[in-house]
Enzyme design. Structure first.
Site, PDB file in Angstrom:
ATOM      1  N   HIS A  12      54.419  11.383  36.978  1.00  9.38           N
ATOM      2  CA  HIS A  12      53.881  11.919  37.939  1.00  9.38           C
ATOM      3  C   HIS A  12      54.226  13.453  38.273  1.00  9.38           C
ATOM      4  O   HIS A  12      54.315  14.041  39.358  1.00  9.38           O
ATOM      5  CB  HIS A  12      54.369  11.109  39.553  1.00  9.38           C
ATOM      6  CG  HIS A  12      55.781  10.957  39.410  1.00  9.38           C
ATOM      7  ND1 HIS A  12      56.296   9.845  40.328  1.00  9.38           N
ATOM      8  CD2 HIS A  12      56.810  11.867  39.523  1.00  9.38           C
ATOM      9  CE1 HIS A  12      57.729  10.141  40.309  1.00  9.38           C
ATOM     10  NE2 HIS A  12      57.969  11.225  40.009  1.00  9.38           N
ATOM     11  N   HIS A  59      59.918  13.630  46.414  1.00 11.45           N
ATOM     12  CA  HIS A  59      60.938  14.574  46.086  1.00 11.45           C
ATOM     13  C   HIS A  59      61.368  15.625  47.238  1.00 11.45           C
ATOM     14  O   HIS A  59      61.020  16.892  47.167  1.00 11.45           O
ATOM     15  CB  HIS A  59      60.131  15.544  44.945  1.00 11.45           C
ATOM     16  CG  HIS A  59      59.532  14.353  43.799  1.00 11.45           C
ATOM     17  ND1 HIS A  59      58.344  13.921  43.872  1.00 11.45           N
ATOM     18  CD2 HIS A  59      60.214  14.239  42.425  1.00 11.45           C
ATOM     19  CE1 HIS A  59      58.201  13.261  42.641  1.00 11.45           C
ATOM     20  NE2 HIS A  59      59.141  13.345  41.901  1.00 11.45           N
ATOM     21  N   HIS A 193      63.248  13.430  30.832  1.00 14.05           N
ATOM     22  CA  HIS A 193      63.265  14.906  31.327  1.00 14.05           C
ATOM     23  C   HIS A 193      64.397  15.070  32.241  1.00 14.05           C
ATOM     24  O   HIS A 193      65.043  14.138  32.863  1.00 14.05           O
ATOM     25  CB  HIS A 193      61.896  15.344  31.893  1.00 14.05           C
ATOM     26  CG  HIS A 193      61.699  14.693  33.406  1.00 14.05           C
ATOM     27  ND1 HIS A 193      61.448  13.204  33.434  1.00 14.05           N
ATOM     28  CD2 HIS A 193      61.815  15.187  34.463  1.00 14.05           C
ATOM     29  CE1 HIS A 193      61.466  12.946  34.944  1.00 14.05           C
ATOM     30  NE2 HIS A 193      61.494  14.142  35.464  1.00 14.05           N
ATOM     31  N   GLU A 240      64.300   8.018  36.793  1.00  9.50           N
ATOM     32  CA  GLU A 240      63.552   7.199  37.697  1.00  9.50           C
ATOM     33  C   GLU A 240      62.553   6.548  37.053  1.00  9.50           C
ATOM     34  O   GLU A 240      61.681   5.743  37.581  1.00  9.50           O
ATOM     35  CB  GLU A 240      62.681   8.713  38.437  1.00  9.50           C
ATOM     36  CG  GLU A 240      61.739   9.275  37.446  1.00  9.50           C
ATOM     37  CD  GLU A 240      60.895  10.631  38.131  1.00  9.50           C
ATOM     38  OE1 GLU A 240      61.134  10.799  39.309  1.00  9.50           O
ATOM     39  OE2 GLU A 240      59.948  11.138  37.103  1.00  9.50           O
TER      40      GLU A 240
HETATM   41 FE    FE Z   1      59.814  12.066  40.247  1.00 10.83          FE
END
Ligand code: FE
Length: 427
Positions: A12, A59, A193, A240
């Protein structure tokens, strides 16, 4: 009964939405993103789900650390695009599905998942970045969404095992929904990441490939990996990816992996996967018993005379008026309301009926309409009335009649000492 069509896993990263908004399709560096999502677009166009159950994390846009929860279910009628700093992206709002959300909540709570519920909040790139590439939206979205916001930013976050178990429970919840609708499960986030600290820019493609194989064929092996191990192998933000386990848990144990793409142009791999159910009936044999157990918890509550349990459907229906009354706790809003009530009502989005209920201080009518008592208490405090006046009015009594039912004839309210508030009038 509702059917699960399959699952989609997708990154995302905001890169996807940026590519869509800036028409990068012809640019060779950006073109693979568009190419990689063509099978997802086609699958959704072919299968035509009515609802996407969309697992994502916000976020720090609509959810902040003043109250941060693990599993927040979106129950609202509609979800707009959130503003993440430079104005919201020009995408239409997407419809929610409050009836399905209420059913899922009832079912998950019966399975001992303690949820929070949200509405009236925008969804950020966690949803709209991949969605804007996956689903056409020039004339509005083709279906609805039930979002599940997972709190993965403030450690400790939900474990891999907990996420998978939630997915299993989600399967029971969706399959026991009595309406004949088609649902696809979308899990978002990842893959490896990291975007903060000296380790910024960390990626790990070999681990991503291993993870994807395990997720498809051996998800059980992912359940004992700790969050620290996910973070070590996949970056702190990459942890996540446990959200993908919710999606995987909601599917049949065996699945068919019909698409997988992976492209790493910059910080975050842009990955998309489609799993189809290999056994759409798996778990159906236990659904009737499960639904009976879930329904039992609140069975009959609506028949308790003179009572208005604040259920999700009441909460959604009366969200506008409850929001208006809730703002009475903001001093500037309260001051305006007390100084010019008609002006404040006129500026609001309340319906004429809602304005009238407030104007007439129709305490019983407000509760019957769907306003929760604790907002009546605030309105009463602001306009200088006691809680006893509200209690009496709800019962259809005079204050004297109500007080006669008490052991002592005391009065009180929740008002503090705001100098702008109306002085209390006990009559
Ligand atoms: Fe995220």
């Amino acid at each position: 009964m509702a059917r699960i069509l399959g699952g989609i896993a997708t990154s995302h990263t905001p890169t996807i939405g940026f590519a869509v908004d800036t028409d990068k399709e012809a640019d060779p560096v950006w073109a693979p993103i568009f190419k990689d999502y063509e099978p997802v677009q086609k699958w959704l166009a072919d299968k035509q789900p009515d609802v996407l159950f969309f697992i994502y994390n916000d976020h720090v846009t609509s959810f902040f650390f003043d109250h941060y929860s693990h599993f927040a279910l979106g129950i609202g009628e509609e979800f707009p695009v959130a503003d993440e700093g430079g104005g919201p992206r020009k995408l239409p709002a997407i419809k929610g599905h409050p009836v399905l959300a209420q059913h899922i909540a009832t079912s998950l709570v019966a399975d001992e998942f303690d949820l929070s519920y949200f509405q009236g909040k925008g969804l950020d790139h966690g949803v709209f970045s991949p969605l804007s590439l996956m689903w056409p939206h020039a004339d509005g979205w083709p279906g609805a969404i039930v979002p599940l916001q997972v709190g993965v930013l403030e450690f400790p976050i939900p474990t891999a095992r907990r996420c998978y178990a939630l997915g299993r429970a989600l399967r029971r919840a969706i399959l026991s929904f009595p309406e004949d609708i088609k649902v696809a499960i979308v899990g978002t986030g990842g893959l490896a990441h990291q975007v903060h600290g000296e380790r910024t820019g960390f990626n790990n493609t070999p681990w991503d490939m291993e993870f994807l194989d395990m997720l498809a064929d051996r998800p059980q092996e992912l359940l004992d990996i700790t969050i620290a191990q996910y973070a070590e192998r996949g970056g702190i933000e990459g942890a996540e990816v446990v959200m993908w386990l919710i999606m995987r848990g909601a599917l049949s144990k065996e699945i068919k992996r019909i698409h997988q793409s992976y492209y790493l142009p910059s910080m975050t791999p842009i990955c998309s996967v489609i799993y189809e159910e290999s056994d759409a009936t798996e778990g159906l044999d236990t659904i009737a018993a499960h639904k009976a157990r879930a329904d039992a918890e609140l069975a009959g509550v609506e028949n308790i005379a003179g009572s208005y349990p604040f259920t999700i459907d009441r909460s959604v229906k009366s969200f506008r008026i409850n929001s208006f009354l809730h703002k009475i706790i903001v001093p500037s809003t309260r001051k305006r309301f007390l100084a010019d009530e008609e002006g404040a009502l006129a500026d609001s989005e309340l319906t004429e009926k809602e304005k009238d209920l407030i104007r007439r201080r129709d305490w019983r009518g407000l509760v019957q309409y769907g306003v929760i008592f604790f907002l009546l208490e605030k309105l009463a405090a602001a306009v200088g009335m006691t809680s006893q006046q509200v209690y009496a009015a709800m019962r259809g009594d005079t204050v004297e009649e109500f007080q006669a039912t008490r052991n002592a004839q005391i009065v009180y309210s929740v008002a503090g000492d705001d100098p702008g508030k109306i002085e209390r009038n006990d009559d």
